[in-house]
Each structure stands twice: as structure tokens, then as C-alpha cells.
Design a protein around this motif. Structure first.
Motif, PDB file in Angstrom:
ATOM      1  N   VAL A   1       0.859  -1.183   0.000  1.00  0.00           N
ATOM      2  CA  VAL A   1       0.000   0.000   0.000  1.00  0.00           C
ATOM      3  C   VAL A   1       0.893   1.230   0.000  1.00  0.00           C
ATOM      4  O   VAL A   1       2.098   1.146   0.239  1.00  0.00           O
TER       5      VAL A   1
ATOM      6  N   HIS B   1     -11.514   7.865   4.214  1.00  0.00           N
ATOM      7  CA  HIS B   1     -11.333   7.403   2.840  1.00  0.00           C
ATOM      8  C   HIS B   1     -10.100   6.499   2.730  1.00  0.00           C
ATOM      9  O   HIS B   1     -10.148   5.443   2.072  1.00  0.00           O
ATOM     10  N   ALA B   2      -9.003   6.889   3.373  1.00  0.00           N
ATOM     11  CA  ALA B   2      -7.789   6.068   3.343  1.00  0.00           C
ATOM     12  C   ALA B   2      -8.033   4.723   4.019  1.00  0.00           C
ATOM     13  O   ALA B   2      -7.561   3.680   3.541  1.00  0.00           O
ATOM     14  N   TYR B   3      -8.787   4.737   5.127  1.00  0.00           N
ATOM     15  CA  TYR B   3      -9.092   3.476   5.814  1.00  0.00           C
ATOM     16  C   TYR B   3      -9.903   2.540   4.912  1.00  0.00           C
ATOM     17  O   TYR B   3      -9.633   1.331   4.859  1.00  0.00           O
ATOM     18  N   LEU B   4     -10.870   3.087   4.211  1.00  0.00           N
ATOM     19  CA  LEU B   4     -11.694   2.252   3.329  1.00  0.00           C
ATOM     20  C   LEU B   4     -10.848   1.645   2.210  1.00  0.00           C
ATOM     21  O   LEU B   4     -11.064   0.487   1.820  1.00  0.00           O
ATOM     22  N   GLU B   5      -9.883   2.403   1.694  1.00  0.00           N
ATOM     23  CA  GLU B   5      -8.987   1.866   0.674  1.00  0.00           C
ATOM     24  C   GLU B   5      -8.162   0.707   1.232  1.00  0.00           C
ATOM     25  O   GLU B   5      -7.999  -0.330   0.576  1.00  0.00           O
ATOM     26  N   LEU B   6      -7.665   0.863   2.448  1.00  0.00           N
ATOM     27  CA  LEU B   6      -6.884  -0.212   3.069  1.00  0.00           C
ATOM     28  C   LEU B   6      -7.755  -1.439   3.337  1.00  0.00           C
ATOM     29  O   LEU B   6      -7.328  -2.579   3.102  1.00  0.00           O
ATOM     30  N   SER B   7      -8.958  -1.210   3.833  1.00  0.00           N
ATOM     31  CA  SER B   7      -9.821  -2.341   4.178  1.00  0.00           C
ATOM     32  C   SER B   7     -10.291  -3.104   2.941  1.00  0.00           C
ATOM     33  O   SER B   7     -10.692  -4.268   3.058  1.00  0.00           O
ATOM     34  N   SER B   8     -10.223  -2.463   1.782  1.00  0.00           N
ATOM     35  CA  SER B   8     -10.590  -3.169   0.553  1.00  0.00           C
ATOM     36  C   SER B   8      -9.480  -4.112   0.093  1.00  0.00           C
ATOM     37  O   SER B   8      -9.709  -4.985  -0.739  1.00  0.00           O
ATOM     38  N   LYS B   9      -8.280  -3.946   0.643  1.00  0.00           N
ATOM     39  CA  LYS B   9      -7.133  -4.756   0.229  1.00  0.00           C
ATOM     40  C   LYS B   9      -6.704  -5.773   1.285  1.00  0.00           C
ATOM     41  O   LYS B   9      -6.029  -6.751   0.954  1.00  0.00           O
TER      42      LYS B   9
ATOM     43  N   GLN C   1      -1.684   6.237   2.232  1.00  0.00           N
ATOM     44  CA  GLN C   1      -2.844   5.501   2.733  1.00  0.00           C
ATOM     45  C   GLN C   1      -2.662   5.123   4.201  1.00  0.00           C
ATOM     46  O   GLN C   1      -3.597   5.201   5.001  1.00  0.00           O
TER      47      GLN C   1
END
Length: 226
Positions: free
Chosen positions: A63, A97-105, A67
Motif C-alpha cells: 500500500v 477514505h484512506a481506511y476504506l482503501e486499506l480495508s478493501s485490500k 494511505q
């Protein structure tokens, strides 16, 4: 579905990063994709934010640094004051928003708060507002030192008043001179009404991977990954 935890402490420099990295290693050992997040870092050393660096090393997915750490400030002061000095204001929606990007991965995201639970983040919001926005169960790191009983109980009260789950607590034995240590730990076990998942001994040589042997993640409330 991604799972996460929010780590807070009874003070700043209390062992949140140590616990966060140990959790990441423990969950990774179960075959999970894990990533650590430090939304706000204040206090750099030679141009590096060591909490962020440690969480990056303990993560096992690729990442961006942005993020993991949307806000980074040089002076080791309260986030809202550091942001003021930088001529900006911390926006929790950016962090979300950054947390949601991380949680998607990742399967598990471990989020480390800044300082204590109620540290001011901007003119209106505190660390409690960030934890509420992310809506994660909270792990409380208690620095075992004189005064820790009241600090721990007040923090636990604030966590529950925010409508969040106190998933467990960690006793970080960071004062080798603390008297009646075992009795203090027992007092908190009786009063915090959540599981003691780790007792970290006072040993500056122990790294995050070694700390895993003291950790039992299955004791966490809301634990469902294995």
C-alpha cells in the motif's frame, strides 16, 4: 469481509505501536492479509516517523505511505496544534477514505490512534470522533505505572460512552520500578470488564515478532478471524 481494530492508550508513548505490530504479526501468522494504519503522526526523527515505519514493516500487503499515514507533522505535540503550525486542519473524512482503501485490500486493518483517546484532532473533534467514524472495536494499551488505574478506567469509560466496544486491553510493563505490579494488573482485570490479551514485559530488546508469544488474539471481543 475486512475486520479492524483501533488501538488507543492511557497516554502518549505508551506502547501502542508495539502492540499494533505484534497484532499484525499474530494475524499474519494465521494467513491473513494485514496492514497497519497511523492516521496522524506527530514527531519525526531525521525525517522519519518511526511509528509509521514500524507499521509498514509489520504489514504484509503493498500500500502507499499516504494511505497508511494521511497526516504527518514534525513537532511532537498534540495533532491539532501541529496542524495549526502547518497551516492546515485535519479532516477526518480524508482519514476515513484512506481506511476504506486499506480495508478493501486487507483482511485486517489495525489502526493506531494518536496519543490518548480524547486527544484533540482539530478545533471540534478528538480521537474519540475518529474511532467512532471508523466504528472499530477498541484495544486499550495501559502503561503500568503509578496513576494507571484511574487513567485506564477513565479511558475505558470514555470508549464505552462513545458507543464503542472495548475489545480487550494490554498491560505494558514499561516501568521496571513499579510497585505491586501484579496487584495493579489484577485490579484492572477486575474492573475493566474485558479480556486481558497481553502482558508485555519490560525488555527494550524484545521486538514485535517476539511480542507475539505474549499475545492471545482469540481473547479479543469481536474476534472472528482465524
Amino acid at each position: 469481509m475486512s475486520q479492524g481494530y483501533f488501538i488507543t492508550g492511557t497516554d502518549t508513548d505508551i506502547g501502542k505501536t508495539t502492540v499494533g505490530c505484534a497484532l499484525l504479526h499474530a494475524f499474519a501468522a494465521q494467513g491473513n492479509k494485514v496492514v497497519g494504519m497511523k492516521p496522524i503522526a506527530a514527531g519525526s526523527e531525521n525525517g522519519k516517523w518511526l511509528d509509521v515505519e514500524h507499521l509498514l514493516v509489520a504489514s504484509n500487503i503493498s500500500v502507499t505511505r499516504q494511505q497508511i499515514n494521511p497526516y504527518a507533522f514534525d513537532p511532537p505535540i498534540s495533532p491539532h496544534l501541529a496542524a495549526q503550525q502547518a497551516g492546515m486542519e485535519i479532516d477526518l473524512t480524508v482519514i476515513h477514505h484512506a481506511y476504506l482503501e486499506l480495508s478493501s485490500k486487507a483482511d485486517i486493518v489495525v489502526v493506531e490512534g494518536a496519543g490518548g483517546f480524547l486527544v484533540p484532532i482539530n478545533q471540534q473533534q478528538t480521537g474519540a470522533d475518529l474511532a467512532k467514524l471508523l466504528n472499530l472495536p477498541v484495544i486499550l494499551v495501559v502503561g503500568m505505572r503509578l496513576g494507571c488505574l484511574s487513567h485506564a478506567l477513565l479511558t475505558a469509560q470514555a470508549i464505552r460512552a462513545a458507543g464503542l466496544t472495548l475489545a480487550g486491553w494490554v498491560a505494558n510493563c514499561d516501568d521496571p520500578q513499579m510497585q505491586v505490579l501484579e496487584q495493579n494488573i489484577a485490579s484492572l482485570e477486575q474492573r475493566l470488564d474485558c479480556s486481558l490479551v497481553d502482558i508485555l514485559p519490560f525488555d527494550k530488546r524484545i521486538d514485535a515478532q517476539e511480542n507475539v508469544k505474549y499475545l492471545d488474539v482469540t481473547k479479543l471481543n469481536c474476534y472472528s478471524i482465524g
